[in-house]
Design an enzyme around this catalytic site. Structure first.
Site, PDB file in Angstrom:
ATOM      1  N   ASP A 135       0.693  -1.238   0.101  1.00 54.47           N
ATOM      2  CA  ASP A 135       0.097   0.091  -0.102  1.00 54.47           C
ATOM      3  C   ASP A 135       0.872   1.246   0.158  1.00 54.47           C
ATOM      4  O   ASP A 135       1.978   1.225   0.184  1.00 54.47           O
ATOM      5  CB  ASP A 135      -0.945  -0.076   1.113  1.00 54.47           C
ATOM      6  CG  ASP A 135      -0.400  -0.096   2.557  1.00 54.47           C
ATOM      7  OD1 ASP A 135       0.378   1.133   2.781  1.00 54.47           O
ATOM      8  OD2 ASP A 135      -0.530  -0.670   3.207  1.00 54.47           O
ATOM      9  N   HIS A 172       8.405  -5.605  -1.346  1.00 59.43           N
ATOM     10  CA  HIS A 172       7.327  -6.292  -1.960  1.00 59.43           C
ATOM     11  C   HIS A 172       6.480  -5.648  -3.009  1.00 59.43           C
ATOM     12  O   HIS A 172       5.590  -6.275  -3.351  1.00 59.43           O
ATOM     13  CB  HIS A 172       6.556  -6.949  -1.121  1.00 59.43           C
ATOM     14  CG  HIS A 172       7.332  -8.039   0.112  1.00 59.43           C
ATOM     15  ND1 HIS A 172       6.834  -8.536   1.165  1.00 59.43           N
ATOM     16  CD2 HIS A 172       8.696  -8.544   0.102  1.00 59.43           C
ATOM     17  CE1 HIS A 172       7.786  -9.140   1.855  1.00 59.43           C
ATOM     18  NE2 HIS A 172       8.734  -8.960   1.010  1.00 59.43           N
TER      19      HIS A 172
HETATM   20  N1  APR Z   1      -1.072  -3.141  14.905  1.00 58.49           N
HETATM   21  C1  APR Z   1       0.237  -3.652  14.786  1.00 58.49           C
HETATM   22  N2  APR Z   1       0.440  -4.733  14.415  1.00 58.49           N
HETATM   23  C2  APR Z   1      -0.845  -5.566  14.116  1.00 58.49           C
HETATM   24  C3  APR Z   1      -1.955  -5.056  14.346  1.00 58.49           C
HETATM   25  C4  APR Z   1      -2.300  -3.673  14.879  1.00 58.49           C
HETATM   26  N3  APR Z   1      -3.399  -3.078  14.778  1.00 58.49           N
HETATM   27  N4  APR Z   1      -2.888  -6.037  13.996  1.00 58.49           N
HETATM   28  C5  APR Z   1      -2.306  -7.000  13.650  1.00 58.49           C
HETATM   29  N5  APR Z   1      -0.943  -6.914  13.794  1.00 58.49           N
HETATM   30  C6  APR Z   1       0.209  -7.708  13.694  1.00 58.49           C
HETATM   31  C7  APR Z   1      -0.032  -9.417  13.763  1.00 58.49           C
HETATM   32  O1  APR Z   1      -0.028  -9.439  15.219  1.00 58.49           O
HETATM   33  C8  APR Z   1       1.021  -9.790  13.142  1.00 58.49           C
HETATM   34  O2  APR Z   1       2.304 -10.096  13.887  1.00 58.49           O
HETATM   35  O3  APR Z   1       0.773  -7.582  12.245  1.00 58.49           O
HETATM   36  C9  APR Z   1       1.455  -8.796  12.014  1.00 58.49           C
HETATM   37  C10 APR Z   1       0.755  -9.088  10.687  1.00 58.49           C
HETATM   38  O4  APR Z   1       1.722 -10.121   9.988  1.00 58.49           O
HETATM   39  P1  APR Z   1       1.607 -10.819   8.724  1.00 58.49           P
HETATM   40  O5  APR Z   1       0.112 -10.674   8.464  1.00 58.49           O
HETATM   41  O6  APR Z   1       2.411 -11.915   8.593  1.00 58.49           O
HETATM   42  O7  APR Z   1       2.059  -9.519   7.827  1.00 58.49           O
HETATM   43  P2  APR Z   1       3.832  -9.513   7.293  1.00 58.49           P
HETATM   44  O8  APR Z   1       4.666  -9.740   8.388  1.00 58.49           O
HETATM   45  O9  APR Z   1       3.642  -7.784   6.829  1.00 58.49           O
HETATM   46  O10 APR Z   1       3.806 -10.136   5.926  1.00 58.49           O
HETATM   47  C11 APR Z   1       4.876 -10.327   5.277  1.00 58.49           C
HETATM   48  O11 APR Z   1       4.053 -11.833   3.576  1.00 58.49           O
HETATM   49  O12 APR Z   1       2.178 -12.293   2.422  1.00 58.49           O
HETATM   50  C12 APR Z   1       3.211 -11.787   2.548  1.00 58.49           C
HETATM   51  O13 APR Z   1       4.317 -10.183   1.111  1.00 58.49           O
HETATM   52  C13 APR Z   1       3.357 -10.272   1.932  1.00 58.49           C
HETATM   53  O14 APR Z   1       4.369  -8.507   2.627  1.00 58.49           O
HETATM   54  C14 APR Z   1       3.831  -9.642   3.180  1.00 58.49           C
HETATM   55  C15 APR Z   1       4.818 -10.465   3.903  1.00 58.49           C
END
Ligand code: APR
Length: 225
Positions: free
Chosen positions: A88, A103
């Site tokens: 985003d 990414h």
């Molecule tokens: N504030 C902060 N953190 C949060 C919130 C919030 N309000 N809500 C959820 N989280 C946390 C969750 O606890 C989790 O640890 O955000 C994290 C999201 O983790 P993922 O869904 O695994 O996202 P991310 O780590 O960015 O994924 C990495 O995986 O699918 C691929 O390419 C995609 O860039 C992405 C990569």
């Protein structure tokens, strides 16, 4: 001081964009490999384009939140580099001036013929949308199994940080998750996530809080140091 922020899906959760690892490995009802891999694209391009069309439309309907905005405040007085795993543009819309998208970017597309041929794209992308060389366009997203071209740049940035803020990432996806290994010994590290995947230590301060609560706190601490 040089501050490097490593952000993941969690920072945009409170803007209304879903995180990835919160629904049994499914992403909007799809297996990630089906919608976010080169194989998935060649097997069913329309499904993949449609998936990103929906996400692009949704992105245009949401706004940056307090966490994105608080990080911008750090720029008065510090050098700030944001390394984000997010596709985003909420950091940019909040006003951050240096954002590295590890990414890729949802509001860009590129040629399947020449990966350097990248262009802005804010509407639906369909089969038959071609680049100037008459090749199909694809989302400008790093899919599973693809190289992360900005990894070297990100390593160089974090290797010269005095302070690292990690926010909203499950630290499960490599190589991005390995970036913290490159932070210098002297750098202080803050980790903001309601379900943190690492524990506090002498060096790492963990705030088990949502981004909109934890990030303004960290920004205030740093600003008052
Ligand atoms: N504030 C902060 N953190 C949060 C919130 C919030 N309000 N809500 C959820 N989280 C946390 C969750 O606890 C989790 O640890 O955000 C994290 C999201 O983790 P993922 O869904 O695994 O996202 P991310 O780590 O960015 O994924 C990495 O995986 O699918 C691929 O390419 C995609 O860039 C992405 C990569």
């Amino acid at each position: 001081m040089k501050i490097v922020v490593l952000s993941g899906a969690g920072i945009s959760a409170e803007s209304g964009l879903k995180t990835f690892r919160d629904s049994n490995g499914l992403w909007e009802g799809h297996d990630v490999m089906e919608v976010a891999s080169p194989q998935g694209f060649s097997n069913n391009p329309n499904l993949v384009l449609d998936f990103y069309n929906k996400r692009r439309k949704q992105l245009l309907e949401v706004e940056p939140n307090t966490a994105h905005k608080a990080l911008v405040e750090l720029e008065s007085g510090h050098e700030v580099v944001i390394i984000t795993q997010n596709v985003d543009d909420l950091h940019e819309r909040a006003g951050s001036s240096k954002v590295i998208h590890l990414h890729g970017e949802l509001l860009k597309v590129r040629s399947t013929f020449d990966e350097d041929l990248v262009m802005d794209w804010r509407t639906d992308l369909n089969m038959g949308d071609f680049c100037e060389h008459n090749h199909q366009l694809r989302p400008h997203i790093v899919w599973f199994g693809e190289a992360v071209p900005l990894m070297e740049t990100a390593i160089d940035e974090i290797a010269t940080a005095d302070c690292v803020i990690i926010v909203g990432t499950s630290m499960q996806v490599y190589p991005a998750a390995g970036l913290i290994e490159y932070a210098p010994e002297h750098a202080s590290v803050y980790f903001v996530d309601p379900y943190p995947s690492i524990r506090s230590s002498e060096r790492i301060t963990v705030l088990a809080e949502k981004a909109t609560i934890g990030i303004p706190k960290v920004v205030e601490w740093i600003s008052n140091k």
